[in-house]
Design a protein around this motif. Sequence first.
Motif, PDB file in Angstrom:
ATOM      1  N   PHE A 321      62.361  62.074  12.117  1.00  0.00           N
ATOM      2  CA  PHE A 321      61.392  60.984  12.203  1.00  0.00           C
ATOM      3  C   PHE A 321      61.332  60.407  13.613  1.00  0.00           C
ATOM      4  O   PHE A 321      60.254  60.045  14.098  1.00  0.00           O
ATOM      5  CB  PHE A 321      61.737  59.883  11.203  1.00  0.00           C
ATOM      6  N   SER A 322      62.481  60.318  14.281  1.00  0.00           N
ATOM      7  CA  SER A 322      62.496  59.804  15.654  1.00  0.00           C
ATOM      8  C   SER A 322      61.778  60.757  16.599  1.00  0.00           C
ATOM      9  O   SER A 322      61.151  60.328  17.567  1.00  0.00           O
ATOM     10  CB  SER A 322      63.936  59.585  16.116  1.00  0.00           C
ATOM     11  N   HIS A 323      61.862  62.035  16.321  1.00  0.00           N
ATOM     12  CA  HIS A 323      61.133  63.038  17.110  1.00  0.00           C
ATOM     13  C   HIS A 323      59.635  62.826  16.960  1.00  0.00           C
ATOM     14  O   HIS A 323      58.886  62.831  17.943  1.00  0.00           O
ATOM     15  CB  HIS A 323      61.535  64.436  16.635  1.00  0.00           C
ATOM     16  N   TRP A 324      59.183  62.599  15.717  1.00  0.00           N
ATOM     17  CA  TRP A 324      57.768  62.315  15.477  1.00  0.00           C
ATOM     18  C   TRP A 324      57.366  60.976  16.093  1.00  0.00           C
ATOM     19  O   TRP A 324      56.237  60.815  16.566  1.00  0.00           O
ATOM     20  CB  TRP A 324      57.496  62.263  13.976  1.00  0.00           C
ATOM     21  N   GLN A 325      58.279  60.021  16.073  1.00  0.00           N
ATOM     22  CA  GLN A 325      57.973  58.659  16.501  1.00  0.00           C
ATOM     23  C   GLN A 325      57.446  58.609  17.935  1.00  0.00           C
ATOM     24  O   GLN A 325      56.700  57.702  18.295  1.00  0.00           O
ATOM     25  CB  GLN A 325      59.235  57.802  16.368  1.00  0.00           C
ATOM     26  N   ARG A 326      57.811  59.568  18.765  1.00  0.00           N
ATOM     27  CA  ARG A 326      57.374  59.574  20.160  1.00  0.00           C
ATOM     28  C   ARG A 326      55.897  59.922  20.306  1.00  0.00           C
ATOM     29  O   ARG A 326      55.334  59.761  21.380  1.00  0.00           O
ATOM     30  CB  ARG A 326      58.221  60.578  20.951  1.00  0.00           C
ATOM     31  N   ARG A 327      55.308  60.446  19.237  1.00  0.00           N
ATOM     32  CA  ARG A 327      53.894  60.807  19.261  1.00  0.00           C
ATOM     33  C   ARG A 327      53.168  60.026  18.181  1.00  0.00           C
ATOM     34  O   ARG A 327      53.258  60.341  17.002  1.00  0.00           O
ATOM     35  CB  ARG A 327      53.734  62.310  19.014  1.00  0.00           C
ATOM     36  N   LEU A 328      52.430  58.973  18.575  1.00  0.00           N
ATOM     37  CA  LEU A 328      51.790  58.106  17.593  1.00  0.00           C
ATOM     38  C   LEU A 328      50.738  58.843  16.781  1.00  0.00           C
ATOM     39  O   LEU A 328      50.531  58.546  15.596  1.00  0.00           O
ATOM     40  CB  LEU A 328      51.172  56.895  18.306  1.00  0.00           C
ATOM     41  N   ASP A 329      50.049  59.821  17.394  1.00  0.00           N
ATOM     42  CA  ASP A 329      49.048  60.566  16.648  1.00  0.00           C
ATOM     43  C   ASP A 329      49.703  61.446  15.587  1.00  0.00           C
ATOM     44  O   ASP A 329      49.157  61.641  14.498  1.00  0.00           O
ATOM     45  CB  ASP A 329      48.178  61.406  17.584  1.00  0.00           C
ATOM     46  N   VAL A 330      50.897  61.965  15.875  1.00  0.00           N
ATOM     47  CA  VAL A 330      51.620  62.751  14.883  1.00  0.00           C
ATOM     48  C   VAL A 330      52.072  61.857  13.732  1.00  0.00           C
ATOM     49  O   VAL A 330      51.934  62.214  12.561  1.00  0.00           O
ATOM     50  CB  VAL A 330      52.838  63.448  15.523  1.00  0.00           C
ATOM     51  N   VAL A 331      52.600  60.688  14.064  1.00  0.00           N
ATOM     52  CA  VAL A 331      53.054  59.753  13.031  1.00  0.00           C
ATOM     53  C   VAL A 331      51.924  59.414  12.068  1.00  0.00           C
ATOM     54  O   VAL A 331      52.084  59.474  10.846  1.00  0.00           O
ATOM     55  CB  VAL A 331      53.613  58.467  13.680  1.00  0.00           C
ATOM     56  N   SER A 332      50.771  59.054  12.607  1.00  0.00           N
ATOM     57  CA  SER A 332      49.653  58.660  11.751  1.00  0.00           C
ATOM     58  C   SER A 332      49.124  59.828  10.932  1.00  0.00           C
ATOM     59  O   SER A 332      48.603  59.643   9.837  1.00  0.00           O
ATOM     60  CB  SER A 332      48.523  58.058  12.597  1.00  0.00           C
ATOM     61  N   ASP A 333      49.281  61.050  11.453  1.00  0.00           N
ATOM     62  CA  ASP A 333      48.796  62.227  10.728  1.00  0.00           C
ATOM     63  C   ASP A 333      49.748  62.625   9.605  1.00  0.00           C
ATOM     64  O   ASP A 333      49.309  63.048   8.535  1.00  0.00           O
ATOM     65  CB  ASP A 333      48.640  63.398  11.708  1.00  0.00           C
TER      66      ASP A 333
END
Length: 456
Positions: A321-333
Motif C-alpha cells: 500500500f505504501s508503494h501505491w501511496q506514492r502515486r495518487l492516480d494509482v491509489v484512486s484507481d
Amino acid sequence: MATIRFHDALRLAAQALVRLELPPEPAVRLVRDLYGRLRFAVDCAQDDYPLQAREQLLAAQLALGAYATSNEVLFHDSFSYPAKFFTQQNWLRTMVSMGCNEDGEPLPDVPVLLLDRLVTGHDWLQPSHTQGKHPHRLVFFGLKGGVGRSTALCMVAWGLARQGKRVLLVDFDLESPGLSGLILPSERVVEFGVMDWLVEDAVGQGDSVLSAMVSVSPLGETTQGAVRVAAAMGAQESDYLAKLARAYADVPSEQGPQRLGVRLRRMVEALEAREQPDVVLIDSRAGLHDLAAAAITSLADTALLFATDSEQSWQGYRQLFSHWQRRLDVVSDVRERLAFVRALTPKSNRESGVKRFQRKAYELFAETLYDAIPQGSVDADTEYFHPTESDESAPHFPILVDWDERFQEFDPALRPEQGGATDAQVDATFGALIEWVTRRIDADGKHPEEVTYEHC
C-alpha cells in the motif's frame, strides 16, 4: 561524507529540486536506472536552460555519491530523438516522502516526475484496467500460501455455479500450479495451459492454443451452472521449467514492447470471448510478484486480499500500500477494487479477534490508501474517500472465512457421499464470502454514484 543508501537517494534528489532556485518551466525530472542511480533530465535544449541552474543541478546530482549516474544532466542534446524520450508514457508522477523534521513532525511529500528503470514490478504502478463490457473478474490474492486462498476460490466458484452462473477459473500461479489438481481429475486436463499461451504468444501463435486451454470441472456438475478451468499447466507437460524461464519476457509489437500485464489481459479477453462466462475467478500468484501485479492492477474488477492477523500479513500489505501511496492516480484507481478477506478466522475468542482485525485493517487503509482529511474546517466542495471504520461496504471491512479443519486437506471435487463436504458445511465456512461476491457481481452494472460509503 556519510554513505548514501538507496532509500536516501531519491529523497535527497527531490530535496535538491525544492531547495535550488530553478526555472519553474520546464520542470526538472528524475531518471533512476536499474541499480537505483539517479540523473536529472530537463525537457529543453541545454543552451536554453540557464548556465547557473545547469551547474546547480550537476552539483546536486554528483552529491548523490554512488547513486549518481554520471556527470551529465540530460537535455535534448543528449538524444538523437529527444521527443521519444521525454514523451514516453513511463514517466510517472511520484510522491517522495521527506521524512520528519528535527521535532519529529512529518514533512510534506514532494511530487516529482520519475522515469524508473525496473527489472520487474512495472505493473504495480501502471494500472491499465480494461474498459468496456466484460464479465466481472475477481482476483484471489495473498501475500503467502497456506491461507486457504485456492480452496476459497473453488468454493466461491461452486457457490456461483449453484446460482446458475457460468464460471471461468484461470490459474495465474505459474510457479506453483495447483488449481487443476484441486478440481480437475487428470483425465480432464486438456492439452494446453496458461504457460503454453504465454510462450506461443511470444512467437505470434497464442490464438492457436486457445481452443484447447479450458477444461470442464466436475465441481459444477451438480449445479445449474458450470465451472470451467484454464489451468497453468497442460496435460502431459514435459518442458514446464524451460517455458517458465521465458514466460515473463516482454514481447515486441508495433506499439513497442508488451509487458506481462498487457499480455495476460489479452489472453483473458480472448478466453472470455470464447467461453462467454458470467464471471471470471483468477487465482493469483502469492507474494509481491509481477503476476500478482498484473492480475490486481490490470485485470481485477475486485481483488480479494487474503490475510491473517499476523505481523507478516500487516507488514507485507503495508509495504504494498505504501508503494501505491506514492502515486495518487494509482491509489484512486485501485483502492475501491480491493476487499480484505480475514482468512482462517479462529473460533475461540472470535468476536474480539474479528474486532481487532477490523481495527488494524482500517488503520492500514486510513494511513495509506484513504484520503487524509484536514483537521478543522473541511472544504464542502472537496470530496474525500475515507469510509468510516464500521462501514461494511468499505475496502478495509473484513469478509470472514472461518477456520475449519475439514477444509485443510479438502478435495472440492468429492461429493458428500464420497467424504466431501455438504452444502451446509461449505456455507458455514464460506457462505459469507460467497454472499459478498454475489452482491459485488450483482452491483457491477451500477453507476459509481449508486455505490455509497459512510464517510468520516
